[in-house]
Scaffold this motif. Structure first.
Motif, PDB file in Angstrom:
ATOM      1  N   PRO A  72       0.802  -1.240   0.000  1.00  0.00           N
ATOM      2  CA  PRO A  72       0.000   0.000   0.000  1.00  0.00           C
ATOM      3  C   PRO A  72       0.831   1.285   0.000  1.00  0.00           C
ATOM      4  O   PRO A  72       0.319   2.345  -0.387  1.00  0.00           O
ATOM      5  N   ASP A  73       2.107   1.174   0.374  1.00  0.00           N
ATOM      6  CA  ASP A  73       2.972   2.368   0.410  1.00  0.00           C
ATOM      7  C   ASP A  73       2.979   3.125  -0.924  1.00  0.00           C
ATOM      8  O   ASP A  73       3.122   4.344  -0.957  1.00  0.00           O
ATOM      9  N   ARG A  74       2.797   2.382  -2.018  1.00  0.00           N
ATOM     10  CA  ARG A  74       2.827   2.997  -3.358  1.00  0.00           C
ATOM     11  C   ARG A  74       1.766   4.067  -3.541  1.00  0.00           C
ATOM     12  O   ARG A  74       1.890   4.928  -4.401  1.00  0.00           O
ATOM     13  N   TYR A  75       0.674   3.975  -2.765  1.00  0.00           N
ATOM     14  CA  TYR A  75      -0.478   4.833  -3.061  1.00  0.00           C
ATOM     15  C   TYR A  75      -0.852   5.795  -1.925  1.00  0.00           C
ATOM     16  O   TYR A  75      -1.903   6.423  -1.983  1.00  0.00           O
ATOM     17  N   ILE A  86      -8.883   9.017   6.882  1.00  0.00           N
ATOM     18  CA  ILE A  86      -8.220   7.907   7.578  1.00  0.00           C
ATOM     19  C   ILE A  86      -7.795   6.919   6.508  1.00  0.00           C
ATOM     20  O   ILE A  86      -8.588   6.590   5.615  1.00  0.00           O
ATOM     21  N   LEU A  87      -6.544   6.457   6.579  1.00  0.00           N
ATOM     22  CA  LEU A  87      -6.099   5.439   5.632  1.00  0.00           C
ATOM     23  C   LEU A  87      -5.681   4.204   6.425  1.00  0.00           C
ATOM     24  O   LEU A  87      -4.771   4.264   7.258  1.00  0.00           O
ATOM     25  N   THR A 100       5.223   2.496   7.336  1.00  0.00           N
ATOM     26  CA  THR A 100       4.003   2.794   6.569  1.00  0.00           C
ATOM     27  C   THR A 100       3.097   3.752   7.353  1.00  0.00           C
ATOM     28  O   THR A 100       2.581   4.723   6.797  1.00  0.00           O
ATOM     29  N   LEU A 101       2.927   3.477   8.649  1.00  0.00           N
ATOM     30  CA  LEU A 101       2.063   4.361   9.456  1.00  0.00           C
ATOM     31  C   LEU A 101       2.638   5.774   9.516  1.00  0.00           C
ATOM     32  O   LEU A 101       1.898   6.762   9.431  1.00  0.00           O
ATOM     33  N   GLN A 102       3.954   5.871   9.664  1.00  0.00           N
ATOM     34  CA  GLN A 102       4.569   7.208   9.709  1.00  0.00           C
ATOM     35  C   GLN A 102       4.349   7.933   8.383  1.00  0.00           C
ATOM     36  O   GLN A 102       4.073   9.133   8.359  1.00  0.00           O
ATOM     37  N   ILE A 113      -4.730   0.327  11.099  1.00  0.00           N
ATOM     38  CA  ILE A 113      -4.257  -1.027  10.791  1.00  0.00           C
ATOM     39  C   ILE A 113      -5.454  -1.965  10.824  1.00  0.00           C
ATOM     40  O   ILE A 113      -6.212  -1.954  11.798  1.00  0.00           O
ATOM     41  N   ALA A 114      -5.614  -2.773   9.779  1.00  0.00           N
ATOM     42  CA  ALA A 114      -6.663  -3.795   9.770  1.00  0.00           C
ATOM     43  C   ALA A 114      -6.031  -5.157  10.037  1.00  0.00           C
ATOM     44  O   ALA A 114      -4.925  -5.447   9.572  1.00  0.00           O
TER      45      ALA A 114
END
Ligand code: DX5
Ligand code: ZN
Length: 218
Positions: A72-75, A86-87, A100-102, A113-114
């Motif tokens: 998901p980092d790509r987007y 919220i992502l 990723t969260l940062q 986070i799911a």
């Protein structure tokens, strides 16, 4: 804090998307829950950026975007530009979850986070203080309209106590199979946000269904 209801647009009528978005705007719903699937992380493809753009144009409430995609980092920046509030990324899809969260928070979005049904909440112990939302999947991700998995209650309680004993304001969201039958037990166990797709959009009067869910969890 009052409990939140987030209708899942996955169950909306895509040929009448503006109508359904306006229905949510005018209802007592708190958030829009938006499911993005890539056909790789989950065995289904929902919709992508152009459709989210069209939703965002009309939506007047928090956009809670749930990414069921690999890497998901790509987007991240793309979803920030599209107006996501919220992502949420999947624990199972991120090798460097802390990074990723940062990266999500650096754009100004909140970071979620799911967890898939088989993933224990204990994996979050060292990251809970960096997390704004945990989405506990109460079905296997990929499709709406599945039945609620009962072990979710135990996970909500475990996560509630982890959050309460930490320095975290993290919200607990439940996603999958939410109905008027399990809503109260879920919020009593410590959930803050209930996602509801089929139960809202397949009902005769979605506005009324949302109002009923709000009343049940109040
Ligand atoms: C499932 C999605 C859910 C889905 C929930 O992969 O993440 O958000 O829309 O739908 P219902 O409420 O029908 O289980
Ligand atoms: Zn979802």
């Amino acid at each position: 804090m009052s409990k939140l209801i987030a209708p899942s647009i996955l169950a909306a009528d895509f040929a009448n998307l503006q109508r359904d978005v306006e229905m949510v705007n005018a209802s007592q719903a708190d958030w829009f829950h938006i499911d993005i699937m890539d056909g790789v992380f989950v065995p289904n493809i929902s919709f992508g950026m152009p459709v989210l753009k069209a939703i965002a144009k009309h939506a007047q409430k928090t956009l809670d975007v749930h990414l069921m995609i690999v890497d998901p980092d790509r987007y991240i920046q793309t979803f920030a530009d599209l107006g996501a509030t919220i992502l949420t990324v999947h624990y199972e899809a991120c090798t460097h979850l802390h990074r990723t969260l940062q990266a999500i928070k650096a754009t100004g979005m909140q970071a979620g986070i799911a967890l898939n049904p088989h993933t224990p909440v204990s994996v979050l112990e060292d990251i809970i203080e960096d997390t704004d939302l945990v989405c506990l999947m109460s079905v296997n991700p990929g499709f709406g309209g599945q039945s609620f998995i009962e072990t979710t209650y135990k996970k909500v309680k475990q996560l509630r106590s982890m959050i309460d004993t930490s320095n975290s304001n993290c919200k607990i969201e439940i996603d999958g199979g939410v109905t008027d039958k399990n809503a109260k037990a879920l919020t009593d166990a410590g959930a803050d946000v209930l996602v509801a797709g089929s139960f809202v959009f397949r009902s005769e009067n979605p506005t009324q269904t949302i109002q009923n869910l709000k009343q049940i969890v109040d």
